[in-house]
Design a protein around this motif. Sequence first.
Motif, PDB file in Angstrom:
ATOM      1  N   ASN A  24      15.963  -5.645  -6.661  1.00 58.50           N
ATOM      2  CA  ASN A  24      15.274  -6.020  -5.424  1.00 58.50           C
ATOM      3  C   ASN A  24      13.846  -5.496  -5.452  1.00 58.50           C
ATOM      4  O   ASN A  24      13.588  -4.382  -5.915  1.00 58.50           O
ATOM      5  CB  ASN A  24      16.015  -5.437  -4.221  1.00 58.50           C
ATOM      6  N   THR A  25      12.880  -6.278  -4.947  1.00 56.48           N
ATOM      7  CA  THR A  25      11.480  -5.884  -4.931  1.00 56.48           C
ATOM      8  C   THR A  25      11.013  -5.650  -3.500  1.00 56.48           C
ATOM      9  O   THR A  25      11.226  -6.482  -2.620  1.00 56.48           O
ATOM     10  CB  THR A  25      10.588  -6.948  -5.591  1.00 56.48           C
ATOM     11  N   THR A  26      10.385  -4.505  -3.280  1.00 53.61           N
ATOM     12  CA  THR A  26       9.857  -4.112  -1.975  1.00 53.61           C
ATOM     13  C   THR A  26       8.392  -3.739  -2.131  1.00 53.61           C
ATOM     14  O   THR A  26       8.029  -3.015  -3.059  1.00 53.61           O
ATOM     15  CB  THR A  26      10.631  -2.908  -1.410  1.00 53.61           C
ATOM     16  N   SER A  27       7.541  -4.225  -1.236  1.00 50.59           N
ATOM     17  CA  SER A  27       6.112  -3.913  -1.289  1.00 50.59           C
ATOM     18  C   SER A  27       5.740  -2.935  -0.185  1.00 50.59           C
ATOM     19  O   SER A  27       6.244  -3.017   0.943  1.00 50.59           O
ATOM     20  CB  SER A  27       5.267  -5.178  -1.147  1.00 50.59           C
ATOM     21  N   ASP A  28       4.863  -2.024  -0.518  1.00 50.38           N
ATOM     22  CA  ASP A  28       4.375  -1.051   0.450  1.00 50.38           C
ATOM     23  C   ASP A  28       2.992  -0.585  -0.004  1.00 50.38           C
ATOM     24  O   ASP A  28       2.545  -0.916  -1.102  1.00 50.38           O
ATOM     25  CB  ASP A  28       5.342   0.134   0.572  1.00 50.38           C
ATOM     26  N   GLY A  29       2.338   0.204   0.807  1.00 44.67           N
ATOM     27  CA  GLY A  29       1.016   0.712   0.476  1.00 44.67           C
ATOM     28  C   GLY A  29       0.451   1.461   1.656  1.00 44.67           C
ATOM     29  O   GLY A  29       1.118   1.686   2.673  1.00 44.67           O
ATOM     30  N   LYS A  30      -0.827   1.850   1.550  1.00 40.87           N
ATOM     31  CA  LYS A  30      -1.468   2.569   2.646  1.00 40.87           C
ATOM     32  C   LYS A  30      -2.981   2.471   2.506  1.00 40.87           C
ATOM     33  O   LYS A  30      -3.510   2.117   1.444  1.00 40.87           O
ATOM     34  CB  LYS A  30      -1.034   4.040   2.670  1.00 40.87           C
ATOM     35  N   GLY A  31      -3.686   2.793   3.577  1.00 45.19           N
ATOM     36  CA  GLY A  31      -5.133   2.866   3.564  1.00 45.19           C
ATOM     37  C   GLY A  31      -5.586   4.295   3.797  1.00 45.19           C
ATOM     38  O   GLY A  31      -4.853   5.113   4.367  1.00 45.19           O
ATOM     39  N   ASN A  32      -6.817   4.602   3.357  1.00 44.04           N
ATOM     40  CA  ASN A  32      -7.314   5.960   3.517  1.00 44.04           C
ATOM     41  C   ASN A  32      -8.836   5.946   3.542  1.00 44.04           C
ATOM     42  O   ASN A  32      -9.480   5.288   2.730  1.00 44.04           O
ATOM     43  CB  ASN A  32      -6.816   6.866   2.387  1.00 44.04           C
TER      44      ASN A  32
END
Length: 508
Positions: A91-99
């Motif tokens: 299964n593929t899950t996308s995530d991330g963040k800004g800074n």
Amino acid sequence: MKYRISGLLAALLFPLYFVSAQTADDALLFSGTSVNGTARFQGLGGAQTALGADISSISGNPAGLGFFRKSEWSITPSLSFSNNPSTYLGNTTSDGKGNFNIANLGLVFASPKDDIIGGKWRGGAFGISFNRINSFQNQFAYEGVNNVNSLTDAFVQQANGIPHADFIDDVAPARLQLAYQTYLINPYSDDDNETEYFSSVGADQNGNPFPVRQRETVNYNGARYQWNFSYGGNYDDKLYFGASLGLSRIRYGITNTYKENVLADRNDMILDNFTLTEEVDVAGTGINVSGGIIYKPNDIIRFGASIVSPTYYWQLTDNFRPTITANYEYTENLGEDVDLNQTQSIDNIEPYEYKLTTPMSASAGIAVFAGKSGFISADVTYSTFNSMRFNTENGGDDFSETNQYIRSNYQPAITARIGGEFRKDIFRLRAGFVYQGEAFKERLDNLDRTRLNFTAGAGVRLEDFYIDFAVVHSRYNSGYTPYTYNPAPSVTTKNRITNGIFSFGMFF
């Protein structure tokens, strides 16, 4: 106490490799660098060893300060975004963040000799800068259904062999203590000498473990910063040299939120779900020195070389805070008056203090100029990652296995950079590329961890001030193992980070 350090890389939940291996990876994490400096030099991919005349020279090749003809100050804010698809159990899950952060602050006091004054000594410049050498800011998440095992099976495996009395007296390892207190693992008997445990996840009538839906979010914070105090001189407008004192600061944090849901008929299962949250904070201060030269035989070509000593962090402090929350369908077979909802945490774990010595690095570069139309610059950096060393406050041999692992499994690595600038009147266009090689002798998990950076930038340079903008896009793969068990599930993440950098500077 070493188990707390092993969580720093990412595998906080009983990592796949030995503790010493993960601790070695922590050394690599704290020794790494990314494309840094002003927007001008980042737009060039950081290929600055033979250039000079930029505030980035303060923390790069300090010989570049010898090119300054005017005093100058600048500020460089930065905004980054990450988008990281992770694959787990198909299964593929996308995530991330800004800074948002300040990538660079700098001030240069130039004292060049006037052209009408004779002599081969042509003056120099003193510079002070604050530079974000490496950012830890990132986040990924994964999710999948595991039909084979659960994190609680890893807890049971770790707990087996530990006397029940250690859990009663609260002297068992922190994570296992929380798993015991929330009834995720349970002794087969209440005898103080009992050393065998079972999981509350349960199994079907055929003895097959219930499948569990596993999800985790891993959030990284912090950065490696450095203050540099540098001087660069100019001899005969041909030989430029400089030296720098660096005061380095590490602030690193990681928060893992791991959750399991038991996928079974509610009439059959004991445990419904549980969540494990762990926070690790690391802080430390170190020192290094650097020096460099730039040789300019004519107006067309320049050669540069610099060396940075190992950074000696005389005290790194590691704080660890775990929490487990468990929710049950029924608890009759776990004991009398056991609540359906359990929450336990440990906030008073004594911080662990240790020392770290990072690698030495040496750079060599060349820049070729096309009159006032621009230039191309390239350099190579050699870093001795197999020389990283941990030590303890008392000088003991707690890290002997870790340091031996580093010597045996790490190697020197090459970082290659190339960049160019096109000039037209007051306008500048820039582009660059950076290749950061692997520090591992043998590829882990058959995963290519080479880091590629693509850069571009533009700027305007006037008599009294300048404005520069750059974009750096980084791509690399990383691996993560939630817990140790056989078979051990693993996560592969494709990290994609884009950083926008803006610099404003003035001459005085």
